[in-house]
Scaffold this motif. Structure first.
Motif, PDB file in Angstrom:
ATOM      1  N   ARG A  28      35.007   4.560 -53.982  1.00 19.93           N
ATOM      2  CA  ARG A  28      33.986   5.609 -53.922  1.00 19.93           C
ATOM      3  C   ARG A  28      32.763   5.079 -53.183  1.00 19.93           C
ATOM      4  O   ARG A  28      32.255   4.003 -53.494  1.00 19.93           O
ATOM      5  CB  ARG A  28      33.615   6.066 -55.329  1.00 19.93           C
ATOM      6  CG  ARG A  28      34.796   6.615 -56.129  1.00 19.93           C
ATOM      7  CD  ARG A  28      34.397   6.937 -57.551  1.00 19.93           C
ATOM      8  NE  ARG A  28      35.496   7.491 -58.316  1.00 19.93           N
ATOM      9  CZ  ARG A  28      36.357   6.792 -59.043  1.00 19.93           C
ATOM     10  NH1 ARG A  28      36.230   5.474 -59.092  1.00 19.93           N
ATOM     11  NH2 ARG A  28      37.326   7.368 -59.701  1.00 19.93           N
ATOM     12  N   ILE A  29      32.263   5.883 -52.235  1.00 20.83           N
ATOM     13  CA  ILE A  29      31.147   5.442 -51.399  1.00 20.83           C
ATOM     14  C   ILE A  29      30.094   6.545 -51.304  1.00 20.83           C
ATOM     15  O   ILE A  29      30.426   7.733 -51.236  1.00 20.83           O
ATOM     16  CB  ILE A  29      31.651   5.010 -50.002  1.00 20.83           C
ATOM     17  CG1 ILE A  29      30.522   4.394 -49.182  1.00 20.83           C
ATOM     18  CG2 ILE A  29      32.322   6.164 -49.273  1.00 20.83           C
ATOM     19  CD1 ILE A  29      31.008   3.673 -47.926  1.00 20.83           C
ATOM     20  N   LEU A  30      28.831   6.138 -51.312  1.00 20.65           N
ATOM     21  CA  LEU A  30      27.697   7.066 -51.314  1.00 20.65           C
ATOM     22  C   LEU A  30      26.664   6.624 -50.291  1.00 20.65           C
ATOM     23  O   LEU A  30      26.414   5.428 -50.127  1.00 20.65           O
ATOM     24  CB  LEU A  30      27.036   7.085 -52.699  1.00 20.65           C
ATOM     25  CG  LEU A  30      25.665   7.756 -52.807  1.00 20.65           C
ATOM     26  CD1 LEU A  30      25.798   9.282 -52.742  1.00 20.65           C
ATOM     27  CD2 LEU A  30      24.958   7.345 -54.106  1.00 20.65           C
ATOM     28  N   THR A  31      26.048   7.585 -49.617  1.00 22.75           N
ATOM     29  CA  THR A  31      24.824   7.341 -48.874  1.00 22.75           C
ATOM     30  C   THR A  31      23.730   8.239 -49.436  1.00 22.75           C
ATOM     31  O   THR A  31      23.963   9.423 -49.709  1.00 22.75           O
ATOM     32  CB  THR A  31      24.991   7.578 -47.362  1.00 22.75           C
ATOM     33  OG1 THR A  31      23.730   7.321 -46.716  1.00 22.75           O
ATOM     34  CG2 THR A  31      25.445   8.980 -47.037  1.00 22.75           C
ATOM     35  N   ILE A  66      30.681   1.386 -53.422  1.00 21.83           N
ATOM     36  CA  ILE A  66      29.847   0.983 -52.291  1.00 21.83           C
ATOM     37  C   ILE A  66      28.728   2.005 -52.163  1.00 21.83           C
ATOM     38  O   ILE A  66      28.971   3.214 -52.219  1.00 21.83           O
ATOM     39  CB  ILE A  66      30.654   0.936 -50.977  1.00 21.83           C
ATOM     40  CG1 ILE A  66      31.835  -0.039 -51.090  1.00 21.83           C
ATOM     41  CG2 ILE A  66      29.754   0.535 -49.807  1.00 21.83           C
ATOM     42  CD1 ILE A  66      32.821   0.083 -49.942  1.00 21.83           C
ATOM     43  N   ILE A  67      27.495   1.532 -52.001  1.00 28.08           N
ATOM     44  CA  ILE A  67      26.350   2.431 -51.867  1.00 28.08           C
ATOM     45  C   ILE A  67      25.500   1.984 -50.686  1.00 28.08           C
ATOM     46  O   ILE A  67      25.178   0.804 -50.550  1.00 28.08           O
ATOM     47  CB  ILE A  67      25.489   2.447 -53.147  1.00 28.08           C
ATOM     48  CG1 ILE A  67      26.308   2.918 -54.352  1.00 28.08           C
ATOM     49  CG2 ILE A  67      24.266   3.338 -52.958  1.00 28.08           C
ATOM     50  CD1 ILE A  67      25.554   2.858 -55.667  1.00 28.08           C
ATOM     51  N   CYS A  68      25.136   2.954 -49.855  1.00 32.73           N
ATOM     52  CA  CYS A  68      24.195   2.724 -48.765  1.00 32.73           C
ATOM     53  C   CYS A  68      22.917   3.506 -49.070  1.00 32.73           C
ATOM     54  O   CYS A  68      22.942   4.738 -49.124  1.00 32.73           O
ATOM     55  CB  CYS A  68      24.783   3.178 -47.436  1.00 32.73           C
ATOM     56  SG  CYS A  68      26.230   2.232 -46.901  1.00 32.73           S
ATOM     57  N   GLY A 112      13.880  -0.413 -45.271  1.00 34.49           N
ATOM     58  CA  GLY A 112      14.302   0.347 -46.445  1.00 34.49           C
ATOM     59  C   GLY A 112      15.793   0.485 -46.624  1.00 34.49           C
ATOM     60  O   GLY A 112      16.250   1.263 -47.467  1.00 34.49           O
ATOM     61  N   LEU A 113      16.600  -0.266 -45.842  1.00 29.84           N
ATOM     62  CA  LEU A 113      18.053  -0.163 -45.913  1.00 29.84           C
ATOM     63  C   LEU A 113      18.617  -1.173 -46.901  1.00 29.84           C
ATOM     64  O   LEU A 113      18.247  -2.351 -46.883  1.00 29.84           O
ATOM     65  CB  LEU A 113      18.678  -0.405 -44.539  1.00 29.84           C
ATOM     66  CG  LEU A 113      18.231   0.519 -43.412  1.00 29.84           C
ATOM     67  CD1 LEU A 113      18.875   0.084 -42.102  1.00 29.84           C
ATOM     68  CD2 LEU A 113      18.590   1.972 -43.731  1.00 29.84           C
ATOM     69  N   VAL A 114      19.541  -0.701 -47.749  1.00 35.50           N
ATOM     70  CA  VAL A 114      20.208  -1.564 -48.735  1.00 35.50           C
ATOM     71  C   VAL A 114      21.679  -1.181 -48.785  1.00 35.50           C
ATOM     72  O   VAL A 114      22.011   0.008 -48.821  1.00 35.50           O
ATOM     73  CB  VAL A 114      19.587  -1.421 -50.138  1.00 35.50           C
ATOM     74  CG1 VAL A 114      20.347  -2.276 -51.157  1.00 35.50           C
ATOM     75  CG2 VAL A 114      18.113  -1.807 -50.130  1.00 35.50           C
ATOM     76  N   ILE A 115      22.561  -2.174 -48.793  1.00 33.81           N
ATOM     77  CA  ILE A 115      23.988  -1.960 -49.018  1.00 33.81           C
ATOM     78  C   ILE A 115      24.389  -2.703 -50.281  1.00 33.81           C
ATOM     79  O   ILE A 115      24.124  -3.902 -50.416  1.00 33.81           O
ATOM     80  CB  ILE A 115      24.832  -2.452 -47.830  1.00 33.81           C
ATOM     81  CG1 ILE A 115      24.593  -1.568 -46.604  1.00 33.81           C
ATOM     82  CG2 ILE A 115      26.323  -2.448 -48.187  1.00 33.81           C
ATOM     83  CD1 ILE A 115      25.325  -2.034 -45.355  1.00 33.81           C
ATOM     84  N   LEU A 116      24.997  -1.974 -51.229  1.00 34.04           N
ATOM     85  CA  LEU A 116      25.509  -2.549 -52.473  1.00 34.04           C
ATOM     86  C   LEU A 116      27.025  -2.425 -52.457  1.00 34.04           C
ATOM     87  O   LEU A 116      27.559  -1.378 -52.113  1.00 34.04           O
ATOM     88  CB  LEU A 116      24.947  -1.803 -53.682  1.00 34.04           C
ATOM     89  CG  LEU A 116      23.425  -1.668 -53.779  1.00 34.04           C
ATOM     90  CD1 LEU A 116      23.047  -0.747 -54.932  1.00 34.04           C
ATOM     91  CD2 LEU A 116      22.773  -3.035 -53.958  1.00 34.04           C
ATOM     92  N   LEU A 205      27.137   5.405 -42.059  1.00 30.15           N
ATOM     93  CA  LEU A 205      26.517   6.298 -43.037  1.00 30.15           C
ATOM     94  C   LEU A 205      25.003   6.209 -42.919  1.00 30.15           C
ATOM     95  O   LEU A 205      24.463   5.192 -42.501  1.00 30.15           O
ATOM     96  CB  LEU A 205      26.915   5.912 -44.467  1.00 30.15           C
ATOM     97  CG  LEU A 205      28.376   5.853 -44.866  1.00 30.15           C
ATOM     98  CD1 LEU A 205      28.995   4.509 -44.519  1.00 30.15           C
ATOM     99  CD2 LEU A 205      28.523   6.119 -46.371  1.00 30.15           C
ATOM    100  N   GLY A 206      24.334   7.272 -43.342  1.00 27.94           N
ATOM    101  CA  GLY A 206      22.893   7.177 -43.450  1.00 27.94           C
ATOM    102  C   GLY A 206      22.165   8.447 -43.082  1.00 27.94           C
ATOM    103  O   GLY A 206      22.752   9.511 -42.847  1.00 27.94           O
ATOM    104  N   ASP A 207      20.848   8.294 -43.027  1.00 30.12           N
ATOM    105  CA  ASP A 207      19.942   9.365 -42.630  1.00 30.12           C
ATOM    106  C   ASP A 207      19.730   9.239 -41.126  1.00 30.12           C
ATOM    107  O   ASP A 207      18.896   8.468 -40.666  1.00 30.12           O
ATOM    108  CB  ASP A 207      18.622   9.219 -43.389  1.00 30.12           C
ATOM    109  CG  ASP A 207      17.598  10.265 -43.008  1.00 30.12           C
ATOM    110  OD1 ASP A 207      17.896  11.105 -42.130  1.00 30.12           O
ATOM    111  OD2 ASP A 207      16.481  10.242 -43.564  1.00 30.12           O
ATOM    112  N   MET A 208      20.498  10.011 -40.373  1.00 26.66           N
ATOM    113  CA  MET A 208      20.448   9.929 -38.918  1.00 26.66           C
ATOM    114  C   MET A 208      19.309  10.767 -38.330  1.00 26.66           C
ATOM    115  O   MET A 208      19.013  10.662 -37.137  1.00 26.66           O
ATOM    116  CB  MET A 208      21.778  10.390 -38.312  1.00 26.66           C
ATOM    117  CG  MET A 208      22.997   9.676 -38.854  1.00 26.66           C
ATOM    118  SD  MET A 208      22.945   7.902 -38.534  1.00 26.66           S
ATOM    119  CE  MET A 208      24.281   7.335 -39.573  1.00 26.66           C
TER     120      MET A 208
END
Length: 336
Positions: A28-31, A66-68, A112-116, A205-208
């Motif tokens: 499961r992955i989230l942005t 996984i979280i972005c 402000g970018l973080v990958i978990l 992934l992200g806020d483009m």
């Protein structure tokens, strides 16, 4: 009528994960743009940053592998370190974050970018965007990369936050935002090409800050020719190979649902506590998940888990955890 505001809003979150999903099961992955800006920045009376960070820790982290995150800034606050520390305790023992700008930099705060990740991170890289327009100029926006090992297979993961387009009636300003963002897209294209590999799953992934709904709207200015930002982004991400990229959310619904400035059916803003009054009805789809090399890779997307996630909050002075919706999906290792 656009019904994007009602997509799966009543669908519950996944049950908490008690351990790693194993071979053949879903990842499961989230942005999510968390809107956790440094103090004392705020739009309205209060941004409730500490309360929202606490909600993220207690109600969101455990639902994913996984979280972005975007807009989890480390400057003048311990919120980012608290989120990462809590994530580690929940099994995200691998993480990476965008670096802080150097002493002589014209930018004052990190990107402000973080990958978990619950899965091993084998390699990381970061590329800053250095041509931002105020107020984005003050943050070291960029693109963050992690090479993951998932069930013994490599996955190339990128998260990014591009130049925003702020409301304006000035044509020159509008074009300047767009030109800066397109320069950043070119930087992304080169960075992704440098770090990814053919036949291996690549996720971006992200806020483009690129509106997937732009073609559905009346143009802001009628006397200029300006190609759709979304089409330009797609072309850059896949290096011009349009058959090799999948917009995960659009492929499920056939259109891009709003993730920012979401409007109610009556045209009123859904969220007013966190959002600026000039932004809260923009009705834009700017948070995305893109997959490349999917057909050639050993993974497949689970469409049933693909959706925008509002992250509504009850019993608090704010009704959502952020001014953005999250976007989530799942993928799994195909049987051989």
């Amino acid at each position: 009528m656009d019904n994007s505001h009602i997509i799966n809003l009543t669908e519950p979150l996944h049950e908490s994960i008690t351990g790693l999903d194993h071979l053949g099961k879903k990842v499961r992955i989230l942005t999510l743009n968390c809107f956790l800006r440094p103090p004392p920045i705020k739009n309205n009376k209060c941004d409730y940053k500490d309360e929202r960070a606490k909600f993220i820790i207690e109600n969101i982290l455990s639902n994913y592998d996984i979280i972005c995150f975007q807009e989890v800034f480390g400057a003048l606050s311990s919120r980012k370190s608290r989120i990462i520390k809590a994530a580690v305790k929940l099994g995200f023992v691998y993480y990476e974050q965008a670096p802080a700008p150097g002493f002589w930099s014209t930018q004052f705060i990190d990107g402000g970018l973080v990958i978990l990740s619950r899965f091993p991170i084998l390699r990381t890289d970061f590329q800053a965007f250095k041509n931002g327009v105020v107020p984005d100029l003050f943050s070291m926006k960029g693109i963050l990369y992690c090479k993951l090992e998932i069930h013994g297979e490599p996955v190339h993961l990128f998260t990014a936050h591009l130049q925003a387009s702020y409301p304006t009636t000035n044509q020159r300003t509008f074009l300047h935002y767009r030109q800066v963002r397109r320069h950043q897209m070119k930087i992304m294209e080169e960075f992704i090409a440098k770090n990814s590999k053919a036949k291996e799953l690549t996720l971006v992934l992200g806020d483009m800050n690129v509106d997937g709904k732009e073609r559905q709207k009346q143009p802001l200015f009628h006397n200029i020719e300006c190609q759709d930002d979304y089409e330009v982004l797609i072309s850059h991400l896949c290096g011009g190979n349009l058959g090799n990229i999948l917009d995960v959310v659009r492929s499920k619904y056939g259109y891009s649902p709003a993730t920012y400035g979401v409007k109610l059916p009556n045209g009123e803003p859904e969220e007013t506590v966190l959002s600026h009054r000039n932004e809260n009805t923009r009705d834009t789809s700017i948070d995305h998940i893109f997959a490349m090399n999917l057909n050639e890779s050993k993974f497949a997307i689970e469409n049933s888990d693909t959706r925008v996630e509002p992250f509504y909050v009850k019993g608090m002075p704010f009704n959502r955890v952020s001014d953005h919706y999250g976007v989530q999906t799942s993928f799994y290792l195909k049987s051989t």
